[in-house]
Scaffold this motif. Structure first.
Motif, short mmCIF file in Angstrom:
data_model
loop_
_atom_site.label_atom_id
_atom_site.label_comp_id
_atom_site.label_asym_id
_atom_site.label_seq_id
_atom_site.Cartn_x
_atom_site.Cartn_y
_atom_site.Cartn_z
N VAL A 45 0.85 -1.19 0.00
CA VAL A 45 0.00 0.00 0.00
C VAL A 45 0.89 1.24 0.00
O VAL A 45 1.78 1.36 0.85
N PRO A 46 0.68 2.20 -0.93
CA PRO A 46 1.47 3.44 -0.93
C PRO A 46 0.95 4.41 0.13
O PRO A 46 0.19 5.33 -0.16
N TRP A 47 1.37 4.20 1.38
CA TRP A 47 0.76 4.92 2.50
C TRP A 47 0.93 6.43 2.41
O TRP A 47 0.03 7.18 2.81
N ASP A 48 2.07 6.91 1.94
CA ASP A 48 2.26 8.36 1.83
C ASP A 48 1.20 8.96 0.91
O ASP A 48 0.62 10.02 1.20
N TYR A 49 0.96 8.32 -0.22
CA TYR A 49 -0.05 8.78 -1.18
C TYR A 49 -1.45 8.73 -0.57
O TYR A 49 -2.24 9.66 -0.72
N VAL A 50 -1.75 7.64 0.17
CA VAL A 50 -3.08 7.49 0.78
C VAL A 50 -3.31 8.57 1.84
O VAL A 50 -4.35 9.25 1.84
N GLU A 51 -2.36 8.76 2.73
CA GLU A 51 -2.54 9.73 3.80
C GLU A 51 -2.61 11.16 3.27
O GLU A 51 -3.36 11.99 3.78
N GLU A 52 -1.87 11.44 2.22
CA GLU A 52 -1.86 12.78 1.65
C GLU A 52 -3.18 13.10 0.95
O GLU A 52 -3.62 14.27 0.94
N ASN A 53 -3.85 12.10 0.38
CA ASN A 53 -5.01 12.34 -0.46
C ASN A 53 -6.33 11.82 0.12
O ASN A 53 -7.34 11.82 -0.58
N GLN A 54 -6.35 11.37 1.36
CA GLN A 54 -7.55 10.71 1.87
C GLN A 54 -8.77 11.62 1.97
O GLN A 54 -9.90 11.13 1.98
N ILE B 132 -7.55 7.68 7.92
CA ILE B 132 -6.84 6.46 7.57
C ILE B 132 -5.42 6.57 8.11
O ILE B 132 -4.72 7.56 7.85
N ARG B 133 -5.01 5.59 8.87
CA ARG B 133 -3.65 5.55 9.41
C ARG B 133 -2.96 4.29 8.91
O ARG B 133 -3.56 3.22 8.86
N ARG B 134 -1.69 4.43 8.58
CA ARG B 134 -0.93 3.25 8.16
C ARG B 134 -0.76 2.34 9.37
O ARG B 134 -0.65 2.81 10.51
N PRO B 135 -0.79 1.04 9.16
CA PRO B 135 -0.66 0.11 10.30
C PRO B 135 0.69 0.24 10.97
O PRO B 135 1.70 0.52 10.34
N GLU B 136 0.69 0.04 12.29
CA GLU B 136 1.94 0.06 13.03
C GLU B 136 2.76 -1.17 12.65
O GLU B 136 2.22 -2.24 12.38
N ARG C 24 -1.23 -2.20 -5.29
CA ARG C 24 -2.28 -2.43 -4.30
C ARG C 24 -3.33 -1.34 -4.34
O ARG C 24 -4.52 -1.58 -4.14
N VAL C 25 -2.90 -0.10 -4.58
CA VAL C 25 -3.79 1.04 -4.77
C VAL C 25 -3.35 1.76 -6.04
O VAL C 25 -2.19 2.17 -6.15
N ALA C 26 -4.25 1.89 -7.00
CA ALA C 26 -3.89 2.56 -8.25
C ALA C 26 -3.50 4.01 -7.98
O ALA C 26 -4.20 4.73 -7.26
N ARG C 27 -2.39 4.44 -8.55
CA ARG C 27 -1.87 5.80 -8.33
C ARG C 27 -2.40 6.72 -9.42
O ARG C 27 -1.85 6.79 -10.53
N TRP C 28 -3.45 7.46 -9.13
CA TRP C 28 -4.02 8.37 -10.10
C TRP C 28 -3.04 9.49 -10.46
O TRP C 28 -3.09 10.03 -11.57
#
Length: 470
Positions: free
Chosen positions: A94-103, A460-464, A415-419
Motif C-alpha cells: 500500500v502506498p501509504w504516503d499517497y493514501v494519507e496525503e489524499n484521503q 486512515i492511518r498506516r498500520p503500526e 495495491r492502490v492505483a496511483r491516479w
C-alpha cells in the motif's frame, strides 16, 4: 453529454490502420475457444522444442503475432507469490504516503452514506456470529429473536475485545454476549446485561455498542455504513426493485486483494474488453476499438457510457454500453450478458484501503419447471467457473475472464492505483468523469462529517509495524 465523431484515418496512416487491424483482429464466437487452445498448444510446443539446441533456431526467432488474452499465463501470475521477479513485492504494498496525503480527496475506503451487501442470508444462521470488514470498519452480524439480521461494531465498549468471539443467546434469544466479562447487547446495541457486574449492573441502559442499519432482500444482507438516517435500500438504489424482484437469483462473491479504486476505472472502460478479453467467450463478439459518448444519469448519481458505433461487433455477446452507479457498481440491463442471465449488479465493496469484495447479484430467466431451472443454474455455474474454473482457466469461465484477466492486470497496477502517476488518453474520458464524480461525493461526505462532529471524521492511518519476535 460528451460527444465525439469517429476520426477519419488519413491516407498517410492507412498502413498503421492495417497494422492495428492485424494486431487486434475481430474474433467471431466459434473461433474463440479454438484460438486459445491452439495458442496454448503452440506456446507449449515452442517451450519444449527450444530446450533442444538443434531445434531451438527453428522456433526461437522474431515474429509478428496478433494480440492474445494470455489467460493461462496471467492465471499463473495470479497464483504466484509476491517477491519473485515476475511479481515484485512492491506491487503488493500500500502506498501509504499517497493514501494519507489524499484521503480527504479520494475515498480509499469507499463512500460511507450508502447501503452495501455484507453477507449472504444463507450464511447467517440463528445463534451464530459472522464478522465482516467493510469500509475499514470491523462489524459483527447476528440474528435477533425475530430472525432479523443485526449489525454491531465488532468491539465490546467495556474493554475492547472482539464481540465476534462472544456468543448469541446467553441472556435471551437474539442477544450478543461478550465472552470476556459478559457484557450483553441487543440488536440495537444497547447493553441489557453485564454478567460480571451482577444482576443490578448500572451499565444496563447506559452503555451502547455502535449499531448499523440492516436490511435483507432476496438472500442478501445489506448494511448502511453512514451516520445519517438512511432511506430504505429499495428507495435509494436505481433498478433495485427490478434486480431484486426477479424470480430466480444468482449471487457470487469474489475477494480481491487490491483497492476497489483499481476496479472503478474498469467499470466504464469498454476498450479493455477488445484487448484483454481476446479469447473470453463471455465477450465473444466484442469489437477491438471504438469511440464513446457519456452522460450523467439519476441526478448525478451515475454515468451512462456507450459506443458511438454499436453495430460493428463481430458476434453476439458484446458490450455496447455501461451504466455505472455510486458508490461503485455496474448495472447490467436485460440482454447485456451472455446465456440465461438477465439483469443485475456487479458491486465493489471495499474491505479496507487495499482490498475489496466483488458481488455479482444477478437474476436469471425462469424456465418454467424446477428441473429446467436447476439445469440452467448448473450451466451458469459452469460458465462462471465454479466447478473447475479455478484449476484451469478454460475460455469463458470466470477464471479466464477475471483471474486470468481483469483481476491480474488490476493487481499489477499496484495495491492502490496511483491516479497521480497516470497518463490518460482520449478513451479514458469516462474514467476521468467517474473519478471526479466519486471524489465530489467523497469530499461532500467529509465536509458534512466535519460539520456534524469532528470526532467522526474517519482518518486512515498506516498500520503500526509488527513487533519483532526477538
Amino acid at each position: 453529454m460528451t460527444t465525439a465523431e469517429a476520426p477519419r484515418i488519413p491516407e498517410e496512416h492507412e498502413d498503421t490502420a492495417e497494422r492495428h487491424a492485424a494486431a487486434l483482429p475481430s474474433i467471431p464466437a466459434p473461433a474463440r475457444i479454438q484460438q486459445v487452445l491452439v495458442q496454448q498448444a503452440k506456446e507449449w510446443g515452442v517451450s519444449v522444442l527450444s530446450r533442444f539446441p538443434s531445434l531451438k533456431p527453428l522456433v526461437d526467432k522474431p515474429r509478428t503475432q496478433p494480440m492474445k488474452s494470455g489467460a493461462y499465463r496471467l492465471y499463473q501470475w495470479w497464483k504466484s507469490p509476491y517477491g519473485v521477479p515476475e511479481k515484485p513485492a512492491s506491487v503488493g504494498e500500500v502506498p501509504w504516503d499517497y493514501v494519507e496525503e489524499n484521503q480527504d480527496k479520494i475515498p480509499f475506503q469507499g463512500l460511507r452514506e450508502y447501503w452495501y451487501p455484507a453477507i449472504e442470508s444463507k450464511d447467517l444462521m440463528h445463534n451464530e456470529l459472522k464478522p465482516v470488514t467493510m469500509l475499514g470498519d470491523n462489524i459483527v452480524l447476528f440474528r435477533d429473536a425475530d430472525g432479523r439480521a443485526r449489525a454491531l461494531q465488532n468491539r465490546c465498549p467495556h474493554r475492547g475485545p472482539l464481540l465476534s468471539l462472544g456468543q448469541v443467546g446467553v441472556w435471551a434469544p437474539g442477544t450478543l454476549t461478550c465472552r470476556y466479562h459478559g457484557m450483553t447487547f441487543d440488536g440495537d446495541g444497547e447493553c441489557v446485561a453485564f454478567l460480571a457486574d451482577g444482576p443490578n449492573s448500572n451499565a444496563c441502559g447506559k452503555v451502547r455498542a455502535r449499531s448499523y442499519p440492516v436490511e435483507e432482500h432476496r438472500g442478501v444482507v445489506l448494511v448502511y455504513m453512514g451516520d445519517k438516517e438512511p432511506l430504505s435500500f429499495m428507495e435509494t438504489f436505481p433498478h433495485a426493485q427490478t434486480v431484486f424482484g426477479q424470480k430466480l437469483m444468482m449471487i457470487q462473491q469474489l475477494d480481491l486483494p487490491y483497492s476497489h479504486l483499481n476496479m472503478l476505472d474498469n467499470t466504464v472502460d469498454m476498450t479493455h474488453v477488445g484487448c484483454l478479453h481476446r479469447t473470453c467467450s463471455l465477450f465473444n463478439g466484442q469489437k477491438p476499438a471504438g469511440d464513446m459518448e457519456f452522460e450523467e444519469i439519476f441526478d448525478g448519481r451515475g454515468l451512462h457510457v456507450w459506443y458511438t458505433e454499436p453495430d460493428e461487433h463481430p458476434g453476439t455477446f458484446s458490450i455496447d454500453h455501461i451504466e455505472w452507479l455510486l458508490p461503485n457498481l455496474v448495472y447490467h440491463a436485460p440482454g447485456d450478458l451472455a446465456g440465461p442471465l438477465d439483469e443485475g449488479y456487479f458491486w465493489f465493496v471495499p474491505r479496507d484501503v487495499g482490498s475489496f469484495t466483488g458481488w455479482l447479484i444477478m437474476g436469471k430467466t425462469d424456465f418454467g419447471t424446477p428441473m429446467r431451472n436447476t439445469l440452467a443454474a448448473q450451466a451458469i455455474n459452469l460458465m462462471m467457473g465454479r466447478f473447475f474454473g479455478r484449476i484451469y482457466p478454460w475460455p469463458g469461465s470466470i477464471t479466464s475472464c477475471i483471474y486470468g484477466g481483469d483481476a491480474v492486470l488490476q493487481a499489477a497496477q499496484g495495491r492502490v492505483a496511483r491516479w497521480d502517476m497516470d497518463r490518460l488518453a482520449r478513451t479514458d474520458r469516462p474514467v476521468v468523469k467517474i473519478r471526479r464524480m466519486l471524489q465530489a461525493a467523497h469530499q461532500e461526505e467529509v465536509a458534512e462529517r466535519k460539520a456534524r462532529d469532528e470526532q467522526k471524521v474517519h482518518r486512515i492511518r498506516r498500520p503500526e509495524p509488527e513487533p519483532s519476535s526477538g
